[in-house]
Write an enzyme that holds these catalytic residues in place. Structure first.
Site: not given
Ligand code: UD1
Ligand code: CA
Length: 462
Positions: A8, A10, A14, A240, A418, A436
């Protein structure tokens, strides 16, 4: 014992947001709260949450949801651990950040992304069971998607075993045609995972450490890799973009409304009714179009909620009628009471049995006794009203003296005329009447008629 790790950290580029993605709300709860709820069904020993963007806020969202589940006795207190991933260099990098905390862990580790909120506990349990039964070192959940765009594709050998996982941005046209995808849900043997993490590289289109590369590396290290294909694509959808967030919100809402209708609640127009997941509604209650019911509201049976009303964290008894266009928060309404249209109840308003709160009446932090009525244009704040009181139109409890809030007490069977101003702190004794336009600045003894500015006793009624 199983451990869980939730990724969690990231930002969720997007989402085009300044807020971390997992904090965006779905059905009234941050995304991560939905994932946690499922994770807790594994009764994990520890839950590691990898945080980065808005780490503090994410941590408190996790703690808050955990506290809520403990309070509702849905779980025992787990060991919550937070791992800082200061710079986000990919899902594999997120797990690397937890490396030192993992070395002492024994049991299988379930890793889930924090952005797949519909995931169910049963699916996670099944993943762990399969992992154990097949004696895998990693078991990866996959699913067939009609439109796999954006997901990592699962490329299998002819015998069905994993050849590799390939991200959308790294895939060849043939690979892009594959509809089986990984959904960022895994069960790992911890030592096999740690052994493979060291070998991850950033040799890919995004220059990131991909967790999806780990199973292939493990395979090269002679670990056993299992793929578990899940039947429901819907359950593992990730969020996303804000479009996907709204799509999932609609799905959850729909699920909730169906549940309620099957249990005996009439939803006149499901398309315009918004009811959060934890709301309870009793049999034969009728919810009219364009109603919003949020948080952990509880509504009894035989109630009616009319259009354009918003209820948040309310406790409503049986046979209560909420008329059009009310806004009611953090309040209790007892059996047979009537509220609205255009009423505002908030901050611990408590409306007694068969009481009536009418148009343009605001009730704040006040207790309204049984059968008491305030039908028009009134403000009741920090007040306690007894039973069978009648409050005339235009009455105001003047509760604020510029410094502090003061209390008004109106005893049973009082009639407030009132346009009475009750300058708090003040008490109106049982059976009294204010004429009132009275401005009441002194306590009124029982059974008296007061009038004037300031109001004085004109006569005794008994
Ligand atoms: C990822 C998968 C993809 C899969 C998809 C499913 C990878 C490389 N790709 O892609 O194969 O189909 O999920 O939903 O794993 N996060 C971190 N640190 C980071 C990057 C991400 O904690 O450095 C966390 C994000 O907060 C998120 C989760 O990991 O909750 C997934 O990251 P996200 O960037 O959404 O991955 P996808 O591109 O969807
Ligand atoms: Ca994702």
């Amino acid at each position: 014992m199983t451990d869980v790790m939730i990724l969690a950290a990231g930002l969720g580029t997007r989402m085009k947001s300044r807020r971390a993605k997992v904090l965006h709300e779905l059905a009234g709860r941050p995304l991560i709260a939905h994932v946690l709820r499922a994770a807790f069904e594994l009764a994990p020993e520890a839950i590691f949450t990898v945080v980065g963007h808005q780490a503090e806020e994410v941590e408190s969202a996790v703690r808050e949801q955990t506290a809520r589940l403990i309070e509702n006795q849905l779980i025992a207190s787990p060991d919550l651990q937070f791992v800082m991933q200061a710079e986000q260099k990919g899902t594999g990098h997120a797990v690397m950040a937890a490396h030192d905390r993992l070395t002492s862990r024994r049991g299988p580790l379930v890793i889930v992304a924090g952005d797949a909120p519909l995931i169910g506990g049963a699916t996670l349990k099944n993943l762990v069971e399969t992992h154990r039964a097949e004696k895998n070192d990693v078991t990866m959940l996959t699913v067939m998607m009609d439109d796999p765009t954006g997901y990592g594709r699962i490329i299998r050998n002819e015998d069905g075993s994993l050849l590799r996982c390939v991200e959308q941005k790294d895939a060849s046209p043939e690979e892009l045609a594959v509809r089986e995808v990984g959904v960022s849900i895994y069960c790992f043997d911890v030592s096999a995972l740690l052994g493979a993490l060291d070998r991850l590289t950033t040799d890919n289109a995004q220059g990131e450490y991909y967790l999806t590369d780990v199973p292939r590396i493990m395979q090269q290290q002679r670990s056993k890799v299992g793929l578990l294909r899940h039947s429901s694509a819907e359950e593992v959808l990730g969020v996303n973009t804000r479009i996907e967030l709204a799509d999932l919100d609609r799905k959850l809402r729909d699920r909730k409304l169906r549940e309620l209708m099957l249990s005996g609640v009439t939803i006149v127009d499901p398309a315009t009714t918004y009811i959060h997941q934890d709301v309870q509604i009793g049999q034969d209650s009728v919810i009219h179009p364009q109603v919003i019911i949020e948080s952990t509201s509880r509504i009894g049976s035989g109630c009616t909620v009319h259009s354009w009303t918003r209820l948040k964290n309310v406790e409503i008894g049986d046979n209560v009628a909420i008329r059009n266009s009310c806004v009611i928060e953090d309040s209790t309404i007892r059996d047979g009471a009537t509220v609205g249209p255009f009423a505002r109840l908030r901050a611990g308003a408590e409306i007694g049995e068969k009481a009536g709160i009418g148009n343009f009446v605001e009730v704040k932090k006040s207790k309204i006794g049984r059968g008491t009525k305030a039908s028009h244009l009134t403000y009741l704040g920090d007040a306690t009203l007894g039973e069978h009181v009648n409050v005339g139109a235009g009455t105001v409890t003047c509760n604020y003296d510029g410094v502090r809030k003061n209390e008004t007490v109106i005893e049973d069977d009082v009639k407030i005329g009132s346009d009475t101003m009750l300058v708090a702190p003040v008490r109106v004794g049982r059976g009294s009447v204010t004429a009132a336009g009275s401005v009441v600045i002194k306590d009124v003894p029982p059974d008296s008629l007061v009038a004037g500015v300031p109001a004085v006793v004109k006569k005794k009624l008994k």
